[in-house]
Design a protein around this motif. Structure first.
Motif, mmCIF file in Angstrom:
data_model
loop_
_atom_site.group_PDB
_atom_site.id
_atom_site.type_symbol
_atom_site.label_atom_id
_atom_site.label_comp_id
_atom_site.label_asym_id
_atom_site.label_seq_id
_atom_site.Cartn_x
_atom_site.Cartn_y
_atom_site.Cartn_z
ATOM 1 N N MET A 1 -62.742 73.946 63.685
ATOM 2 C CA MET A 1 -62.151 75.098 62.991
ATOM 3 C C MET A 1 -61.434 74.605 61.723
ATOM 4 S SD MET A 1 -59.315 77.835 64.378
ATOM 5 C CE MET A 1 -60.432 78.430 65.633
ATOM 6 N N THR A 2 -61.650 75.309 60.612
ATOM 7 C CA THR A 2 -61.020 74.947 59.357
ATOM 8 C C THR A 2 -59.522 75.235 59.428
ATOM 9 O OG1 THR A 2 -63.034 75.520 58.170
ATOM 10 C CG2 THR A 2 -61.036 75.305 56.876
ATOM 11 N N LYS A 3 -58.731 74.270 59.007
ATOM 12 C CA LYS A 3 -57.284 74.437 59.023
ATOM 13 C C LYS A 3 -56.857 75.429 57.953
ATOM 14 C CE LYS A 3 -53.081 71.672 59.287
ATOM 15 N NZ LYS A 3 -52.508 70.303 59.191
ATOM 16 N N GLN A 4 -55.892 76.290 58.301
ATOM 17 C CA GLN A 4 -55.406 77.279 57.332
ATOM 18 C C GLN A 4 -54.665 76.597 56.190
ATOM 19 O OE1 GLN A 4 -54.265 81.497 58.447
ATOM 20 N NE2 GLN A 4 -53.199 80.291 59.976
ATOM 21 N N PRO A 5 -54.727 77.182 54.985
ATOM 22 C CA PRO A 5 -53.905 76.671 53.882
ATOM 23 C C PRO A 5 -52.431 76.671 54.279
ATOM 24 C CG PRO A 5 -55.471 78.316 53.090
ATOM 25 C CD PRO A 5 -55.542 78.340 54.576
ATOM 26 N N LYS A 6 -51.677 75.747 53.700
ATOM 27 C CA LYS A 6 -50.273 75.580 54.090
ATOM 28 C C LYS A 6 -49.464 76.860 53.874
ATOM 29 C CE LYS A 6 -46.790 72.930 55.440
ATOM 30 N NZ LYS A 6 -46.463 71.636 54.839
ATOM 31 N N TYR A 7 -49.728 77.610 52.786
ATOM 32 C CA TYR A 7 -48.931 78.807 52.532
ATOM 33 C C TYR A 7 -49.141 79.850 53.617
ATOM 34 C CZ TYR A 7 -52.805 81.729 50.782
ATOM 35 O OH TYR A 7 -53.953 82.473 50.664
ATOM 36 N N ARG A 8 -50.366 79.892 54.195
ATOM 37 C CA ARG A 8 -50.626 80.835 55.285
ATOM 38 C C ARG A 8 -49.922 80.382 56.574
ATOM 39 N NH1 ARG A 8 -54.043 84.959 54.877
ATOM 40 N NH2 ARG A 8 -55.333 85.117 52.991
ATOM 41 N N GLN A 9 -49.840 79.077 56.772
ATOM 42 C CA GLN A 9 -49.100 78.567 57.925
ATOM 43 C C GLN A 9 -47.625 78.956 57.815
ATOM 44 O OE1 GLN A 9 -49.938 74.362 58.813
ATOM 45 N NE2 GLN A 9 -51.766 74.512 57.551
ATOM 46 N N VAL A 10 -47.081 78.822 56.612
ATOM 47 C CA VAL A 10 -45.686 79.217 56.376
ATOM 48 C C VAL A 10 -45.509 80.715 56.676
ATOM 49 C CG1 VAL A 10 -43.911 79.533 54.599
ATOM 50 C CG2 VAL A 10 -45.247 77.391 54.696
ATOM 51 N N ALA A 11 -46.415 81.535 56.145
ATOM 52 C CA ALA A 11 -46.330 82.986 56.347
ATOM 53 C C ALA A 11 -46.448 83.335 57.830
ATOM 54 C CB ALA A 11 -47.410 83.700 55.541
ATOM 55 N N ASP A 12 -47.362 82.658 58.550
ATOM 56 C CA ASP A 12 -47.552 82.946 59.975
ATOM 57 C C ASP A 12 -46.287 82.657 60.773
ATOM 58 O OD1 ASP A 12 -50.133 83.730 59.522
ATOM 59 O OD2 ASP A 12 -51.069 81.888 60.275
ATOM 60 N N ILE A 13 -45.631 81.529 60.483
ATOM 61 C CA ILE A 13 -44.418 81.162 61.220
ATOM 62 C C ILE A 13 -43.297 82.152 60.924
ATOM 63 C CG2 ILE A 13 -42.601 79.419 61.420
ATOM 64 C CD1 ILE A 13 -44.839 77.313 60.933
ATOM 65 N N LEU A 14 -43.105 82.490 59.647
ATOM 66 C CA LEU A 14 -42.049 83.440 59.293
ATOM 67 C C LEU A 14 -42.342 84.829 59.851
ATOM 68 C CD1 LEU A 14 -41.337 82.361 55.604
ATOM 69 C CD2 LEU A 14 -39.933 81.909 57.629
ATOM 70 N N ARG A 15 -43.621 85.214 59.874
ATOM 71 C CA ARG A 15 -43.996 86.519 60.425
ATOM 72 C C ARG A 15 -43.639 86.582 61.915
ATOM 73 N NH1 ARG A 15 -48.904 86.070 59.801
ATOM 74 N NH2 ARG A 15 -49.149 86.869 57.679
ATOM 75 N N ARG A 16 -43.944 85.515 62.647
ATOM 76 C CA ARG A 16 -43.598 85.474 64.073
ATOM 77 C C ARG A 16 -42.093 85.558 64.267
ATOM 78 N NH1 ARG A 16 -47.863 81.646 64.457
ATOM 79 N NH2 ARG A 16 -46.407 79.899 64.321
#
Length: 255
Positions: A1-16
């Motif tokens: 699986m392709t790793k998500q771009p770092k900015y999306r990882q940041v957004a995912d953590i803050l969204r949670r």
């Protein structure tokens, strides 16, 4: 699986963290500098992640003040009870539901005669281009835009119920008004869909480009034919719809 771009990882953590209450509505997120250190990321990466959350309507940004978690007080609409003539009402169905929830309703109206579009004509079983009465409401809950509602009535109804074509509110609601004139809605057919808002919808409902709208189309029927087609456009971030179907006594019983 392709790793998500770092900015999306940041957004995912803050969204949670917003979802689980770590960052409460009305509070500010940590500064960009703090987030850079926490995520070991560049300023552009952090800004891109925050911009994604802004586009989703989860946070707002203010020049010099950082980012704030938006308040999302969701309104829950029971669509199976809405417009039920046996349900006690204080005004129309919308005003009743909002008031019963302890919140403040407000709406504006526009009334005009319009030719029926293909979609409306199909639902009302009239020829395309036939005149209809459009009653358009812009509705608010606690002064926050909640929905727009466009209801189309075939012009033959106006002879029996002239207030349909008059500007302003019909305080008891049009369904009860029609029933009092011998035109009773005995059933309805609902269609529910979601999509991104048009520019006009985004403006009227004051939503960001990343927030979808929910479309609720209800076609109401008398004993022998359709009597109206109502298209309600809700903000997707502030609304939840439910239905009650069948015997639900077990739902209210203690486990």
């Amino acid at each position: 699986m392709t790793k998500q771009p770092k900015y999306r990882q940041v957004a995912d953590i803050l969204r949670r963290e917003i979802d689980n209450g770590t960052h409460q509505p009305g509070t500010r997120l940590p500064s960009e500098n703090d987030l850079q250190r926490r995520f070991d990321a560049s300023r552009n990466t952090i800004r891109n992640g925050l911009s994604l959350l802004v586009s989703e309507g989860l946070i707002t940004s203010s020049q010099g003040l950082g980012y704030e978690v938006k308040s999302h007080e969701v309104f829950e609409l029971n669509a199976s009870r809405f417009e039920n003539l046996t349900f006690p009402q204080n005004g129309d169905a919308y005003s009743t539901d909002v008031t019963n929830a302890g919140r403040q309703p407000r709406q504006t109206f526009r009334v005009e005669m319009l030719p029926a579009s293909d979609d409306v004509a199909t639902r009302l079983k009239i020829p395309t281009g036939t005149k209809t009465v459009l009653r358009f409401c812009h509705r608010y809950v606690d002064d926050v835009p909640w929905s727009t509602q466009a209801t189309y009535y075939p012009s033959w109804l106006v002879d029996a119920s002239p207030r349909l074509a008059e500007p302003g509110d019909i305080e008891e609601g049009t369904t009860r008004y029609l029933a009092s004139h011998g035109i009773e809605q005995i059933g309805y057919f609902d269609e529910i869909a979601a999509r991104m808002p048009t520019p006009d919808e985004a403006r009227l409902l004051e939503i960001g480009a990343g927030v979808p709208v929910m479309l609720w189309t209800r076609t109401g029927y008398s004993e022998d034919r359709p009597i109206r087609c109502t298209i309600t456009t809700f903000r997707g971030d502030l609304n939840r719809m439910n239905y009650e179907i069948g015997e639900l006594s077990a739902r209210s019983e203690s486990a």
